[in-house]
Design a protein around this motif. Sequence first.
Motif, PDB file in Angstrom:
ATOM      1  N   VAL A 198       0.845  -1.200   0.000  1.00 53.94           N
ATOM      2  CA  VAL A 198       0.000   0.000   0.000  1.00 53.94           C
ATOM      3  C   VAL A 198       0.878   1.246   0.000  1.00 53.94           C
ATOM      4  O   VAL A 198       1.757   1.389   0.840  1.00 53.94           O
ATOM      5  CB  VAL A 198      -0.919   0.009   1.240  1.00 53.94           C
ATOM      6  N   ASP A 199       0.632   2.120  -0.984  1.00 52.65           N
ATOM      7  CA  ASP A 199       1.284   3.428  -1.013  1.00 52.65           C
ATOM      8  C   ASP A 199       0.415   4.364  -0.171  1.00 52.65           C
ATOM      9  O   ASP A 199      -0.657   4.789  -0.605  1.00 52.65           O
ATOM     10  CB  ASP A 199       1.359   3.934  -2.464  1.00 52.65           C
ATOM     11  N   VAL A 200       0.880   4.639   1.036  1.00 53.98           N
ATOM     12  CA  VAL A 200       0.054   5.395   1.996  1.00 53.98           C
ATOM     13  C   VAL A 200      -0.191   6.822   1.509  1.00 53.98           C
ATOM     14  O   VAL A 200      -1.292   7.356   1.626  1.00 53.98           O
ATOM     15  CB  VAL A 200       0.735   5.388   3.381  1.00 53.98           C
ATOM     16  N   ASP A 201       0.842   7.450   0.902  1.00 54.95           N
ATOM     17  CA  ASP A 201       0.652   8.824   0.413  1.00 54.95           C
ATOM     18  C   ASP A 201      -0.472   8.877  -0.611  1.00 54.95           C
ATOM     19  O   ASP A 201      -1.373   9.726  -0.523  1.00 54.95           O
ATOM     20  CB  ASP A 201       1.944   9.330  -0.248  1.00 54.95           C
ATOM     21  N   GLN A 202      -0.416   7.959  -1.597  1.00 55.26           N
ATOM     22  CA  GLN A 202      -1.406   7.948  -2.666  1.00 55.26           C
ATOM     23  C   GLN A 202      -2.663   7.189  -2.284  1.00 55.26           C
ATOM     24  O   GLN A 202      -3.645   7.186  -3.016  1.00 55.26           O
ATOM     25  CB  GLN A 202      -0.810   7.273  -3.930  1.00 55.26           C
ATOM     26  N   GLU A 203      -2.586   6.472  -1.158  1.00 52.45           N
ATOM     27  CA  GLU A 203      -3.722   5.675  -0.671  1.00 52.45           C
ATOM     28  C   GLU A 203      -4.175   4.662  -1.716  1.00 52.45           C
ATOM     29  O   GLU A 203      -5.370   4.457  -1.954  1.00 52.45           O
ATOM     30  CB  GLU A 203      -4.871   6.594  -0.245  1.00 52.45           C
ATOM     31  N   GLN A 204      -3.177   4.023  -2.343  1.00 51.06           N
ATOM     32  CA  GLN A 204      -3.516   3.072  -3.419  1.00 51.06           C
ATOM     33  C   GLN A 204      -2.477   1.969  -3.508  1.00 51.06           C
ATOM     34  O   GLN A 204      -1.410   2.045  -2.897  1.00 51.06           O
ATOM     35  CB  GLN A 204      -3.640   3.814  -4.754  1.00 51.06           C
ATOM     36  N   VAL A 205      -2.786   0.937  -4.274  1.00 48.35           N
ATOM     37  CA  VAL A 205      -1.860  -0.178  -4.498  1.00 48.35           C
ATOM     38  C   VAL A 205      -0.762   0.294  -5.439  1.00 48.35           C
ATOM     39  O   VAL A 205      -0.809   1.431  -5.958  1.00 48.35           O
ATOM     40  CB  VAL A 205      -2.612  -1.388  -5.087  1.00 48.35           C
ATOM     41  N   VAL A 206       0.246  -0.529  -5.672  1.00 47.16           N
ATOM     42  CA  VAL A 206       1.402  -0.106  -6.481  1.00 47.16           C
ATOM     43  C   VAL A 206       1.557  -0.894  -7.779  1.00 47.16           C
ATOM     44  O   VAL A 206       2.380  -0.544  -8.626  1.00 47.16           O
ATOM     45  CB  VAL A 206       2.711  -0.197  -5.662  1.00 47.16           C
ATOM     46  N   THR A 207       0.756  -1.974  -7.941  1.00 51.00           N
ATOM     47  CA  THR A 207       0.785  -2.726  -9.210  1.00 51.00           C
ATOM     48  C   THR A 207      -0.658  -2.841  -9.709  1.00 51.00           C
ATOM     49  O   THR A 207      -1.607  -2.838  -8.912  1.00 51.00           O
ATOM     50  CB  THR A 207       1.381  -4.148  -9.008  1.00 51.00           C
ATOM     51  N   LYS A 208      -0.806  -2.951 -11.044  1.00 50.02           N
ATOM     52  CA  LYS A 208      -2.133  -2.811 -11.649  1.00 50.02           C
ATOM     53  C   LYS A 208      -2.984  -4.078 -11.625  1.00 50.02           C
ATOM     54  O   LYS A 208      -4.132  -4.044 -11.191  1.00 50.02           O
ATOM     55  CB  LYS A 208      -1.964  -2.344 -13.104  1.00 50.02           C
ATOM     56  N   ALA A 209      -2.416  -5.185 -12.075  1.00 50.69           N
ATOM     57  CA  ALA A 209      -3.225  -6.404 -12.199  1.00 50.69           C
ATOM     58  C   ALA A 209      -3.663  -6.914 -10.836  1.00 50.69           C
ATOM     59  O   ALA A 209      -3.061  -6.600  -9.795  1.00 50.69           O
ATOM     60  CB  ALA A 209      -2.403  -7.482 -12.913  1.00 50.69           C
ATOM     61  N   LYS A 210      -4.736  -7.691 -10.840  1.00 52.76           N
ATOM     62  CA  LYS A 210      -5.172  -8.423  -9.636  1.00 52.76           C
ATOM     63  C   LYS A 210      -5.414  -7.497  -8.445  1.00 52.76           C
ATOM     64  O   LYS A 210      -5.170  -7.876  -7.292  1.00 52.76           O
ATOM     65  CB  LYS A 210      -4.129  -9.497  -9.266  1.00 52.76           C
ATOM     66  N   GLY A 211      -5.808  -6.262  -8.712  1.00 56.03           N
ATOM     67  CA  GLY A 211      -6.092  -5.328  -7.616  1.00 56.03           C
ATOM     68  C   GLY A 211      -4.883  -5.019  -6.769  1.00 56.03           C
ATOM     69  O   GLY A 211      -5.003  -4.559  -5.633  1.00 56.03           O
ATOM     70  N   GLY A 212      -3.685  -5.272  -7.316  1.00 59.24           N
ATOM     71  CA  GLY A 212      -2.455  -4.952  -6.591  1.00 59.24           C
ATOM     72  C   GLY A 212      -1.825  -6.132  -5.873  1.00 59.24           C
ATOM     73  O   GLY A 212      -0.741  -6.003  -5.294  1.00 59.24           O
ATOM     74  N   PHE A 213      -2.471  -7.273  -5.935  1.00 56.72           N
ATOM     75  CA  PHE A 213      -1.896  -8.467  -5.300  1.00 56.72           C
ATOM     76  C   PHE A 213      -0.765  -8.990  -6.191  1.00 56.72           C
ATOM     77  O   PHE A 213      -0.897  -9.015  -7.429  1.00 56.72           O
ATOM     78  CB  PHE A 213      -2.961  -9.562  -5.134  1.00 56.72           C
ATOM     79  N   GLY A 214       0.344  -9.423  -5.583  1.00 53.89           N
ATOM     80  CA  GLY A 214       1.460  -9.911  -6.385  1.00 53.89           C
ATOM     81  C   GLY A 214       2.442 -10.720  -5.577  1.00 53.89           C
ATOM     82  O   GLY A 214       2.372 -10.777  -4.350  1.00 53.89           O
ATOM     83  N   GLY A 215       3.393 -11.361  -6.293  1.00 52.38           N
ATOM     84  CA  GLY A 215       4.388 -12.230  -5.657  1.00 52.38           C
ATOM     85  C   GLY A 215       5.481 -11.406  -4.994  1.00 52.38           C
ATOM     86  O   GLY A 215       5.971 -10.435  -5.562  1.00 52.38           O
ATOM     87  N   LEU A 216       5.867 -11.839  -3.784  1.00 58.11           N
ATOM     88  CA  LEU A 216       6.880 -11.124  -2.998  1.00 58.11           C
ATOM     89  C   LEU A 216       8.237 -11.776  -3.160  1.00 58.11           C
ATOM     90  O   LEU A 216       8.355 -13.012  -3.160  1.00 58.11           O
ATOM     91  CB  LEU A 216       6.499 -11.137  -1.513  1.00 58.11           C
ATOM     92  N   GLY A 217       9.262 -10.946  -3.276  1.00 55.44           N
ATOM     93  CA  GLY A 217      10.647 -11.432  -3.341  1.00 55.44           C
ATOM     94  C   GLY A 217      11.551 -10.519  -2.544  1.00 55.44           C
ATOM     95  O   GLY A 217      11.096  -9.547  -1.947  1.00 55.44           O
ATOM     96  N   GLY A 218      12.833 -10.901  -2.530  1.00 58.87           N
ATOM     97  CA  GLY A 218      13.822 -10.080  -1.855  1.00 58.87           C
ATOM     98  C   GLY A 218      14.017 -10.463  -0.403  1.00 58.87           C
ATOM     99  O   GLY A 218      13.486 -11.464   0.074  1.00 58.87           O
ATOM    100  N   THR A 219      14.734  -9.618   0.304  1.00 62.36           N
ATOM    101  CA  THR A 219      15.207  -9.985   1.641  1.00 62.36           C
ATOM    102  C   THR A 219      14.072 -10.407   2.579  1.00 62.36           C
ATOM    103  O   THR A 219      14.258 -11.269   3.437  1.00 62.36           O
ATOM    104  CB  THR A 219      16.053  -8.846   2.252  1.00 62.36           C
ATOM    105  N   MET A 220      12.868  -9.881   2.366  1.00 63.00           N
ATOM    106  CA  MET A 220      11.762 -10.226   3.266  1.00 63.00           C
ATOM    107  C   MET A 220      11.386 -11.711   3.182  1.00 63.00           C
ATOM    108  O   MET A 220      10.747 -12.238   4.099  1.00 63.00           O
ATOM    109  CB  MET A 220      10.541  -9.362   2.961  1.00 63.00           C
ATOM    110  N   VAL A 221      11.747 -12.399   2.106  1.00 61.23           N
ATOM    111  CA  VAL A 221      11.345 -13.802   1.980  1.00 61.23           C
ATOM    112  C   VAL A 221      12.462 -14.771   2.388  1.00 61.23           C
ATOM    113  O   VAL A 221      12.273 -16.000   2.318  1.00 61.23           O
ATOM    114  CB  VAL A 221      10.845 -14.144   0.545  1.00 61.23           C
ATOM    115  N   LEU A 222      13.605 -14.256   2.835  1.00 61.95           N
ATOM    116  CA  LEU A 222      14.735 -15.147   3.134  1.00 61.95           C
ATOM    117  C   LEU A 222      14.394 -16.241   4.148  1.00 61.95           C
ATOM    118  O   LEU A 222      14.673 -17.426   3.896  1.00 61.95           O
ATOM    119  CB  LEU A 222      15.969 -14.340   3.572  1.00 61.95           C
TER     120      LEU A 222
END
Length: 308
Positions: A198-222
Amino acid sequence: IDLSADLFGQTLTSPLLNASGVHCQTKEELNDLANTSNLGAMVTKSATLQAREGNPNPRYYDLENGSINSMGLPNLGYDFYLDYVLQEQTKPTILSVAALSAADAITLLKDLQASDYQGPTELNLSCPNIVGEPQLAYDFEATDRVLSEVFSFYTKPLGVKLPPYFDLVHFDKIAAVLNKYPLTHVNTINSIGNGLWVDVDQEQVVTKAKGGFGGLGGTMVLPTALANVRALRQRLNDSIKVLGTGGVTSGADIFAHILCGADLVSVGTQVMKEGLGTYDRLAEELKAIMAEKGYQSLADFRGKLKEL
Ligand SMILES: C=Cc1c(C(=O)O)[nH]c(=O)[nH]c1=O
């Protein structure tokens, strides 16, 4: 210090690969990977029978602690990647394939069986971003049915790309299915499916498809990646190699993946952030850690995670 590793009979100078999907869709990107030092082997973007545009932009978004994507399986089509691995490859390459249905998977693999390609292939059972399609590997019976049909005719090297599991019983169940088949490897994990940013400033999601739901990667998934590498290594037949993917940003993370049992390690999100030079940095950091600990080769510590 020796970073060499084995990829189904091919000796690699480094255990590092790209995560499928990152910098591996076009001929230019694949050629970049072939020319990237300390990238021991490479994986193509998962190919479908027909070329796909994928989801509308924005479909990839960089986060402080990783990434979120709903690419939608954009790729140039199976024929392009088959031609690449047959005619163009200069570095050991795993052909990644995906399908929108079990029937498509069978069609594609029957064609591959009949082709001149003898190299390694990875069947992606875990794409989280095909609207309306489940991640197949979360359905143990369906996975068993698909693999049973595939191995009734497919005799070439074949592994699978798995989604992350979060329940020890699920590790037991998927391993029981996979151990029935002559797989070369499992590649674990794919992105953690259907996260939301969630982009709090814009009060919206950050990716277009699937209402903003998407696959997570990077250090948070280690931690999830390490758990899946460890759990599957503990449960799978020794004949099935484990490629560790997920959350790598440092040499220490690679060391951890290998300590959990990974034979090779893929890096995706960090390459999106830092570029292909990431592989040189990671190799140097891994060598420094091994030197510090007195390890000469990856086999000296692979799978030797200690419990308390
Ligand atoms: C192959 C589709 C995949 C995609 C995608 O193309 O949306 N994203 C992922 O994080 N993992 C996938 O397996």
